[in-house]
Design a protein around this motif. Structure first.
Motif, PDB file in Angstrom:
ATOM      1  N   TYR A  96      36.669  51.277  33.090  1.00  0.00           N
ATOM      2  CA  TYR A  96      38.432  50.159  33.095  1.00  0.00           C
ATOM      3  C   TYR A  96      37.465  48.515  33.612  1.00  0.00           C
ATOM      4  O   TYR A  96      38.232  48.487  32.874  1.00  0.00           O
ATOM      5  CB  TYR A  96      38.445  51.279  34.684  1.00  0.00           C
ATOM      6  CG  TYR A  96      39.528  49.931  35.489  1.00  0.00           C
ATOM      7  CD1 TYR A  96      40.675  49.679  34.951  1.00  0.00           C
ATOM      8  CD2 TYR A  96      39.071  49.604  36.510  1.00  0.00           C
ATOM      9  CE1 TYR A  96      41.084  48.940  35.654  1.00  0.00           C
ATOM     10  CE2 TYR A  96      40.176  48.072  37.240  1.00  0.00           C
ATOM     11  CZ  TYR A  96      40.956  47.871  37.124  1.00  0.00           C
ATOM     12  OH  TYR A  96      41.786  47.147  37.428  1.00  0.00           O
ATOM     13  N   ASN A 128      36.747  40.294  35.287  1.00  0.00           N
ATOM     14  CA  ASN A 128      37.600  40.120  36.302  1.00  0.00           C
ATOM     15  C   ASN A 128      36.101  40.143  37.359  1.00  0.00           C
ATOM     16  O   ASN A 128      35.428  41.040  38.242  1.00  0.00           O
ATOM     17  CB  ASN A 128      38.269  41.167  36.768  1.00  0.00           C
ATOM     18  CG  ASN A 128      38.809  40.951  37.822  1.00  0.00           C
ATOM     19  OD1 ASN A 128      38.954  41.105  38.606  1.00  0.00           O
ATOM     20  ND2 ASN A 128      40.232  41.708  37.737  1.00  0.00           N
ATOM     21  N   ILE A 175      36.792  42.583  40.883  1.00  0.00           N
ATOM     22  CA  ILE A 175      36.305  43.755  40.818  1.00  0.00           C
ATOM     23  C   ILE A 175      34.608  44.186  40.258  1.00  0.00           C
ATOM     24  O   ILE A 175      34.502  45.027  40.995  1.00  0.00           O
ATOM     25  CB  ILE A 175      36.913  44.539  39.800  1.00  0.00           C
ATOM     26  CG1 ILE A 175      39.050  44.454  40.009  1.00  0.00           C
ATOM     27  CG2 ILE A 175      37.208  46.077  39.514  1.00  0.00           C
ATOM     28  CD1 ILE A 175      39.921  44.369  39.506  1.00  0.00           C
ATOM     29  N   ASP A 179      45.432  44.514  40.371  1.00  0.00           N
ATOM     30  CA  ASP A 179      44.122  44.458  40.528  1.00  0.00           C
ATOM     31  C   ASP A 179      44.104  44.063  41.991  1.00  0.00           C
ATOM     32  O   ASP A 179      42.633  44.603  42.232  1.00  0.00           O
ATOM     33  CB  ASP A 179      43.942  42.866  39.760  1.00  0.00           C
ATOM     34  CG  ASP A 179      43.992  43.407  38.012  1.00  0.00           C
ATOM     35  OD1 ASP A 179      43.994  44.817  37.208  1.00  0.00           O
ATOM     36  OD2 ASP A 179      43.621  42.586  37.259  1.00  0.00           O
ATOM     37  N   SER A 224      40.948  45.868  43.745  1.00  0.00           N
ATOM     38  CA  SER A 224      39.672  44.959  43.612  1.00  0.00           C
ATOM     39  C   SER A 224      39.914  45.879  45.673  1.00  0.00           C
ATOM     40  O   SER A 224      38.620  46.246  46.813  1.00  0.00           O
ATOM     41  CB  SER A 224      39.541  44.088  44.072  1.00  0.00           C
ATOM     42  OG  SER A 224      39.157  43.402  44.577  1.00  0.00           O
ATOM     43  N   GLN A 245      38.779  45.564  31.729  1.00  0.00           N
ATOM     44  CA  GLN A 245      39.227  44.510  31.803  1.00  0.00           C
ATOM     45  C   GLN A 245      38.109  42.946  32.127  1.00  0.00           C
ATOM     46  O   GLN A 245      38.920  41.879  32.464  1.00  0.00           O
ATOM     47  CB  GLN A 245      39.297  44.374  33.856  1.00  0.00           C
ATOM     48  CG  GLN A 245      39.301  45.619  34.938  1.00  0.00           C
ATOM     49  CD  GLN A 245      41.033  45.324  34.305  1.00  0.00           C
ATOM     50  OE1 GLN A 245      42.100  44.438  34.250  1.00  0.00           O
ATOM     51  NE2 GLN A 245      41.949  46.286  33.965  1.00  0.00           N
ATOM     52  N   ILE A 274      44.401  52.190  39.838  1.00  0.00           N
ATOM     53  CA  ILE A 274      44.297  52.018  38.762  1.00  0.00           C
ATOM     54  C   ILE A 274      45.274  52.053  38.220  1.00  0.00           C
ATOM     55  O   ILE A 274      46.392  51.506  37.608  1.00  0.00           O
ATOM     56  CB  ILE A 274      43.236  52.812  37.584  1.00  0.00           C
ATOM     57  CG1 ILE A 274      41.697  51.658  38.573  1.00  0.00           C
ATOM     58  CG2 ILE A 274      43.316  52.615  36.631  1.00  0.00           C
ATOM     59  CD1 ILE A 274      40.613  52.548  38.206  1.00  0.00           C
TER      60      ILE A 274
END
Length: 203
Positions: A144, A151, A154, A116, A120, A148, A111
């Motif tokens: 987190y 996303n 993720i 990303d 992931s 994002q 992170i």
């Protein structure tokens, strides 16, 4: 059989080397680790063979060959055109760096990089290994993910990891993800609510 597959790592054709890496990934043989690492160090020089590189990196992680960890960490700063390689790196670093069954230190290290795809991969490994982190870590991961926004990649892998998780924060997150318009996200939410892990077969 193992010797034959290992020798295939030196084949002149990338497709053959990739096939060998896939086979070793399934076998999860730590004995092949040193040969895989040598092969990867050579393979990484040719950006055209990124799919082969991906499979070699995944095989190292799934074989639990910990001596590969330092080299994989060095690849984090490498400029790969094929960003899927970062997913494999993140996945394998998570697998190889665990000090205990709850350890997701590498997720938070990923992170911090802002990559990303690396994140992931680390979260995907967390899901595949059915890791149940401590409550603070779960909360930090969810925070987190929400930052994002949507996303989906993720969120999907966090949801895939969540069936073993509990607590108000987790329930709120499942509610947040349930507004998605993507079927795979909704299905993953439903599985998490039922505390049911699914066997996933990532690339």
């Amino acid at each position: 059989m193992l010797d034959e597959i290992i020798s295939q790592l030196k084949d002149k054709k990338s497709t053959k080397r990739r096939s060998a890496a896939k086979k070793l990934r399934k076998l999860k043989s730590i004995d092949a680790g040193s040969y895989l690492l040598i092969a990867l160090e050579e393979e990484i020089k040719d950006s055209r063979t990124w799919e082969t590189q991906y499979q070699m990196i995944m095989a190292l992680g799934e074989s639990n060959f910990k001596p590969a960890l330092s080299f994989l960490k060095s690849l984090v700063k490498h400029n790969f055109e094929a960003t899927m390689i970062y997913v494999a790196i993140g996945d394998s670093i998570q697998r190889l760096s665990m000090q205990n069954e709850q350890d997701i230190t590498s997720v938070f290290e990923a992170i911090k990089t802002g990559n990303d795809m690396l994140v992931s991969g680390a979260i995907r490994a967390m899901a595949m290994l059915k890791i149940v982190p401590d409550d603070d870590s779960i909360e930090n991961i969810i925070n987190y993910a929400i930052v994002q926004k949507k996303n989906d990649g993720i969120n999907f892998w966090i949801l895939a990891a969540a069936p073993g998780w509990s607590g108000q924060k987790v329930q709120e997150y499942l509610g947040y993800c349930s507004t998605s318009k993507r079927d795979e996200i909704i299905n993953a939410v439903e599985l998490a609510r039922k505390n049911k892990y699914k066997k996933w077969f990532p690339l």
